[in-house]
Design a protein around this motif. Structure first.
Motif, PDB file in Angstrom:
ATOM      1  N   ALA A 257     -21.245  12.194  14.115  1.00 58.23           N
ATOM      2  CA  ALA A 257     -21.982  11.870  13.358  1.00 58.23           C
ATOM      3  C   ALA A 257     -21.250  11.389  11.920  1.00 58.23           C
ATOM      4  O   ALA A 257     -22.290  11.003  11.165  1.00 58.23           O
ATOM      5  CB  ALA A 257     -22.690  14.005  12.855  1.00 58.23           C
ATOM      6  N   ALA A 275     -29.541  10.092   4.290  1.00 57.47           N
ATOM      7  CA  ALA A 275     -30.339  11.299   4.840  1.00 57.47           C
ATOM      8  C   ALA A 275     -31.342  10.891   4.900  1.00 57.47           C
ATOM      9  O   ALA A 275     -31.415  11.583   6.260  1.00 57.47           O
ATOM     10  CB  ALA A 275     -29.785  12.013   3.306  1.00 57.47           C
ATOM     11  N   ARG A 278     -30.971   9.703   8.908  1.00 59.04           N
ATOM     12  CA  ARG A 278     -30.419  10.523   9.852  1.00 59.04           C
ATOM     13  C   ARG A 278     -31.578  11.378  10.101  1.00 59.04           C
ATOM     14  O   ARG A 278     -31.081  12.922  10.213  1.00 59.04           O
ATOM     15  CB  ARG A 278     -29.254  10.853   9.525  1.00 59.04           C
ATOM     16  CG  ARG A 278     -28.955   9.636   9.693  1.00 59.04           C
ATOM     17  CD  ARG A 278     -27.157  10.111   9.461  1.00 59.04           C
ATOM     18  NE  ARG A 278     -26.440  11.241  10.383  1.00 59.04           N
ATOM     19  CZ  ARG A 278     -26.306  10.950  11.487  1.00 59.04           C
ATOM     20  NH1 ARG A 278     -26.184  10.144  11.748  1.00 59.04           N
ATOM     21  NH2 ARG A 278     -25.819  12.441  11.906  1.00 59.04           N
ATOM     22  N   SER A 280     -31.637  13.911   7.827  1.00 56.83           N
ATOM     23  CA  SER A 280     -30.775  15.310   6.287  1.00 56.83           C
ATOM     24  C   SER A 280     -30.552  15.518   5.389  1.00 56.83           C
ATOM     25  O   SER A 280     -31.509  13.995   4.933  1.00 56.83           O
ATOM     26  CB  SER A 280     -29.459  15.110   6.934  1.00 56.83           C
ATOM     27  OG  SER A 280     -29.256  14.901   9.050  1.00 56.83           O
ATOM     28  N   SER A 281     -30.271  16.363   4.878  1.00 58.59           N
ATOM     29  CA  SER A 281     -30.306  15.908   3.230  1.00 58.59           C
ATOM     30  C   SER A 281     -29.251  15.484   3.261  1.00 58.59           C
ATOM     31  O   SER A 281     -28.352  14.873   3.313  1.00 58.59           O
ATOM     32  CB  SER A 281     -30.285  17.823   3.406  1.00 58.59           C
ATOM     33  OG  SER A 281     -28.899  18.150   3.077  1.00 58.59           O
ATOM     34  N   THR A 284     -25.686  17.769   3.103  1.00 56.60           N
ATOM     35  CA  THR A 284     -25.020  17.606   3.817  1.00 56.60           C
ATOM     36  C   THR A 284     -24.697  15.601   4.409  1.00 56.60           C
ATOM     37  O   THR A 284     -23.414  15.804   4.544  1.00 56.60           O
ATOM     38  CB  THR A 284     -26.510  17.386   5.642  1.00 56.60           C
ATOM     39  OG1 THR A 284     -26.906  18.635   5.230  1.00 56.60           O
ATOM     40  CG2 THR A 284     -25.921  17.251   6.771  1.00 56.60           C
ATOM     41  N   VAL A 285     -25.049  14.319   3.700  1.00 55.80           N
ATOM     42  CA  VAL A 285     -24.197  13.276   4.058  1.00 55.80           C
ATOM     43  C   VAL A 285     -23.137  13.288   3.316  1.00 55.80           C
ATOM     44  O   VAL A 285     -22.577  12.755   3.131  1.00 55.80           O
ATOM     45  CB  VAL A 285     -25.586  12.721   3.499  1.00 55.80           C
ATOM     46  CG1 VAL A 285     -25.096  11.011   3.686  1.00 55.80           C
ATOM     47  CG2 VAL A 285     -26.888  12.267   4.877  1.00 55.80           C
ATOM     48  N   GLN A 288     -20.424  15.048   4.701  1.00 56.54           N
ATOM     49  CA  GLN A 288     -19.866  14.189   4.837  1.00 56.54           C
ATOM     50  C   GLN A 288     -19.100  12.978   4.932  1.00 56.54           C
ATOM     51  O   GLN A 288     -18.540  13.318   5.633  1.00 56.54           O
ATOM     52  CB  GLN A 288     -20.698  13.925   6.399  1.00 56.54           C
ATOM     53  CG  GLN A 288     -21.689  14.989   7.539  1.00 56.54           C
ATOM     54  CD  GLN A 288     -22.876  14.688   7.012  1.00 56.54           C
ATOM     55  OE1 GLN A 288     -23.932  13.342   7.684  1.00 56.54           O
ATOM     56  NE2 GLN A 288     -23.328  15.056   8.948  1.00 56.54           N
TER      57      GLN A 288
END
Length: 636
Positions: A257, A275, A278, A280-281, A284-285, A288
Motif C-alpha cells: 500500500a 486518497a 484509493r 481512503s481517508s 490514512t494517506v 502512510q
C-alpha cells in the motif's frame, strides 16, 4: 620487424604463433612458446586423452592473454583438460597436475599480463555517454552548448551538435531551469536535477535528469589533461510500474500500500487526489506518507519525489560498468577511512549505519567486498547499528600481508581487525562473517573472546568436505578443483579473470558463477543488488588477484574443529536456494557446534546479504538479545 616477417623468419626453426587469429601484435608473437617445445612437453604427458586437450588449452591460454573476451573459452578448455586428467588418472594421482606441461604456458601468459599491466578505466566521451542514456541523451557544457546527442535527442528534441540547448524543442522554462543549475558560477553541490519538461512538436510531457559528468575532451574532440565539468541530460519515466513497485518494497521495506502511495506521489498526484483514487481517508494517506518519509529517510515530499524519481531512473537505466546507476542517491549512512597498523601496513575500512550505534565487526567475502545496499545502510542507521567492515589484506585499499599463509594468515587478519576496534575505541562487538569471511569471524572470536559478543555467519559456515565439490555450480567446481589439484594454475586463472573485469565485462564473470542458480540471477535483476555485487567485485580485484589466491585454499579447509572454542553464541543465516553452501554444509558445522541456531531463508541464494538484508538485521537483533541473556545468566 612486422608480424608477418617474424612468423616467416622463425617458422623454420620451430618457433611460431600458437594461433595467428589470436595474435594481433608482435609482443604476443615473441612471447608464445615454440611448437617444438610443446611437442617435447607432450612426451611428458601420461595419456593420449590428455594430449588431445593440450593444444586447444594452450591456444585458449594465449587467446585469453591477448583478449579477455576469450576468458570463458579458456576456462571451458581448462575444464575439459582437468576432467580428462581425472578420468585417466583417478583422483588419487591428481597431485601430478602440479607438474603439468601446460603450467609453463600459464606462467608465460602471466608474464605477458604483468608486462601489459592493468587496463586503465576508459575515460567516457560525450558521445558514449549520450548513446548509453535511456531515451533522450544529450551532453552539454556548462554554458548550454550541445557536445553530443543520441538519435532520440536528434529526432525528438531536434538537437544538433555545437548548437545551444535553447535551439531544441525542449520548452523554454525547462531549459532555463537546467542552464541555471548548470552554470559555472552557481554555488552548491547538487549532483543531479530533475526537471519536468515538454518536448517535441507533439508537446509530450516528460522529465529530464541532469547529471554532472567529467569529460577529457573539448567540443572539437581535443584531449585534455584535466577533466572539464559537463552535464548529461537523459529522459526518464517517473511512473513506477508493478515490477518497480516490487523492487521498491524490497529495497526500502515498504508495504504494498505504501509503495502504491509512493508511486502516486512520484507521478505528481496530491495527497487528496491519492486518497480519492484509493478510496481512503486523507488521514490514512497522510499517515502512510509519514511512514514512507521515515523509511526512505526523506525530509519532505519534494525530497521524497526526488528519491523516487532517482529510483525510477536507476530501475530503467542501463547498467553502467560498476558505477552507481544514474539518479540514485549516494547514501549518507556509509563512511570510508583507513588506519596504519603496527607493522606499517594500511588497513582500509568502511562503516555503515549509525556512527555511535551497536558495533558489528564485518568480515567480507572473497568476491563481493565490504558494501551493503544503500537501503540497508540507511536502515542500519535508523535502527542504531554500526557495521565496521575492514578490507582484508590485499583487498580494496588494504595493503597485502604476504608473509603468513593459511591458518597464520587467518590469525593475522583477526589481529588486524582487533587493532581496528582498538583504534575506534570499540571494546566489544557482534562479529559477522559473510560467506568465506566466516573463517575469519570464527578465528577472531577464538583469539579475542572478550571483544566478541556473538557470531553470525551469513551464507557460509567454516566447514568443508571434498565431496561437496561434485555439487557446486560448474564454475565454482572448476575453481575448487584447480585449487585442490592444480594450485600452480591459480595465478594465471585469477589474473586473466581480473583482465576480463578490467575490460568492463564483469557481467560475463558474474554470469559464469551464478547462471545456474535461479535465486542468484533473480536477485541480480534488482538494481540495488546488482550495484552492490559489481562494486564488491571491483573491491576484490582492485590490487589484482593475489589476495583471492590466498583465500582459495582456505575455503577448501575444514575449520569446524575450532567451533567448540568459540565461547560466544553462534547463529547461521543461509539461503534455501544457495547452490554453493547447501544444508548439508550447514549441518556438518552444526554437528560440531550443536547450540548454533540456524535460519534458512526461502527464495534466497548466495546474494542473501543484499537481497534479504532485513533478515540479516533481524538476526543481528536476535544475536544481541541472545548474548545479553547469556551475560545475564552468567552473572546470576
Amino acid at each position: 620487424m612486422s608480424l608477418h616477417q617474424f612468423t616467416e623468419s622463425h617458422s623454420a626453426s620451430g618457433y611460431g604463433i600458437i594461433n595467428l587469429r589470436y595474435a594481433p601484435n608482435e609482443f604476443v608473437a615473441y612471447s608464445a612458446l615454440s611448437w617444438r617445445h610443446l611437442a617435447a612437453q607432450r612426451k611428458q604427458v601420461n595419456t593420449l586423452v590428455e594430449q588431445e586437450h593440450i593444444a586447444d588449452l594452450v591456444d585458449e591460454t594465449y587467446a585469453a592473454t591477448v583478449d579477455p573476451i576469450h576468458y570463458d573459452a579458456f576456462m571451458e578448455s581448462w575444464e575439459r583438460y582437468i576432467e580428462a586428467c581425472i578420468s585417466a588418472r583417478g583422483v588419487e594421482k591428481l597431485s601430478e597436475l602440479q607438474h603439468s606441461p601446460v603450467h609453463a604456458h600459464f606462467a608465460r601468459g602471466l608474464q605477458i599480463l604483468d608486462r601489459l599491466g592493468r587496463l586503465r578505466k576508459r575515460e567516457a566521451t560525450a558521445q558514449t555517454l549520450a548513446e548509453r542514456a535511456f531515451g533522450i541523451g544529450i551532453v552539454i557544457n556548462t554554458h548550454g552548448r550541445i557536445l553530443a546527442a543520441n538519435q532520440d535527442a536528434i529526432q525528438i528534441a531536434k538537437c544538433a551538435v555545437s548548437k545551444s540547448l535553447r535551439d531544441t524543442t525542449i520548452d523554454a522554462d525547462a531549459v532555463d531551469r537546467i542552464l541555471a543549475w548548470a552554470r559555472p558560477s552557481r554555488k552548491g553541490d547538487d549532483t543531479f536535477l530533475f526537471s519536468p519538461c515538454i518536448v517535441g512538436k507533439d508537446q509530450v510531457s516528460s522529465c529530464l535528469l541532469a547529471t554532472r559528468v567529467q569529460l577529457f575532451e573539448t567540443l572539437d574532440g581535443e584531449k585534455l589533461t584535466e577533466p572539464q565539468t559537463s552535464v548529461l541530460l537523459s529522459s526518464i519515466d517517473i511512473r513506477l510500474g508493478k515490477p518497480a513497485k516490487e523492487a521498491l518494497v524490497q529495497a526500502f521495506g515498504l508495504s504494498l500500500a505504501e509503495a502504491d502511495v509512493a508511486a502516486a506521489l512520484a507521478g505528481g498526484d496530491a495527497p487528496a487526489e491519492i486518497a480519492r483514487n484509493r478510496g481512503s481517508s486523507i488521514n490514512t494517506v497522510r499517515t502512510q506518507i509519514k511512514k514512507i518519509l521515515r523509511k526512505l529517510d526523506a525530509n519532505n515530499i519534494p525530497d521524497l519525489v526526488r528519491i523516487l524519481c532517482g529510483f525510477a531512473a536507476s530501475y530503467r537505466s542501463e547498467r553502467f560498468q560498476g558505477q552507481r546507476p544514474l539518479g540514485t542517491r549516494p547514501s549518507s549512512s556509509s563512511r570510508t577511512a583507513a588506519i596504519t597498523l603496527p607493522d606499517g601496513r594500511k588497513l582500509a575500512f568502511v562503516e555503515h549505519g549509525a556512527p555511535n550505534g551497536q558495533p558489528v565487526l564485518f568480515f567480507h567475502n572473497m568476491l563481493y567486498g565490504t558494501v551493503v545496499t544503500d537501503a540497508c545502510a540507511d536502515a542500519l542507521k535508523r535502527q542504531g547499528w554500526r557495521i565496521i567492515a575492514p578490507s582484508r589484506p590485499g583487498f580494496g585499499r588494504s595493503d597485502l600481508n604476504a608473509g603468513p599463509k593459511h591458518g597464520d594468515l587467518v590469525s593475522a587478519t583477526a589481529r588486524d581487525a582487533a587493532h581496528l576496534l582498538e583504534h575506534l575505541k570499540v571494546t566489544s562487538a557482534l562479529v559477522l562473517g559473510h560467506a568465506a569471511g566466516s573463517i575469519y569471524a570464527q578465528r577472531f572470536s577464538i583469539l579475542f573472546p572478550q571483544q566478541t559478543d556473538g557470531v553470525l555467519f551469513v551464507s557460509h559456515a567454516p566447514y568443508w568436505r571434498d565431496a561437496f565439490m561434485a555439487h557446486l555450480p560448474r564454475r565454482q567446481r572448476l575453481l575448487a578443483k584447480s585449487t585442490r589439484y592444480a594450485p600452480a594454475a591459480l595465478p594465471f586463472i585469477t589474473r586473466a579473470g581480473v583482465a576480463l573485469i578490467d575490460s568492463g565485462r564483469h557481467d560475463m564473470f558474474i554470469a559464469a558463477l551464478h547462471q545456474e542458480v535461479p535465486e542468484d540471477m533473480r536477485a541480480l535483476r534488482r538494481p540495488d543488488v546488482y550495484t552492490a555485487v559489481v562494486s564488491g567485485l571491483h573491491h576484490t580485484v582492485r590490487q589484482g588477484s593475489a589476495a583471492f589466491c590466498l583465500d582459495c585454499p582456505l575455503v577448501l579447509t575444514d575449520w569446524s574443529e575450532e567451533a567448540s572454542q568459540t565461547e560466544a553464541p553462534v547463529r547461521i543465516l543461509n539461503g534455501a536456494g544457495d547452490a554453493v553452501v547447501t544444508i548439508d554444509y550447514i549441518n556438518g558445522y552444526v554437528a560440531q557446534r550443536p547450540d548454533a541456531k540456524v535460519t534458512i531463508i526461502d527464495g534466497a541464494g548466495q546474494f542473501l546479504l543484499y537481497s534479504h538484508w532485513p533478515r540479516v538485521i533481524e538476526q543481528l537483533g536476535l544475536l544481541r538479545a541472545q548474548a545479553r541473556n547469556k551475560e545475564t545468566a552468567g552473572t546470576v
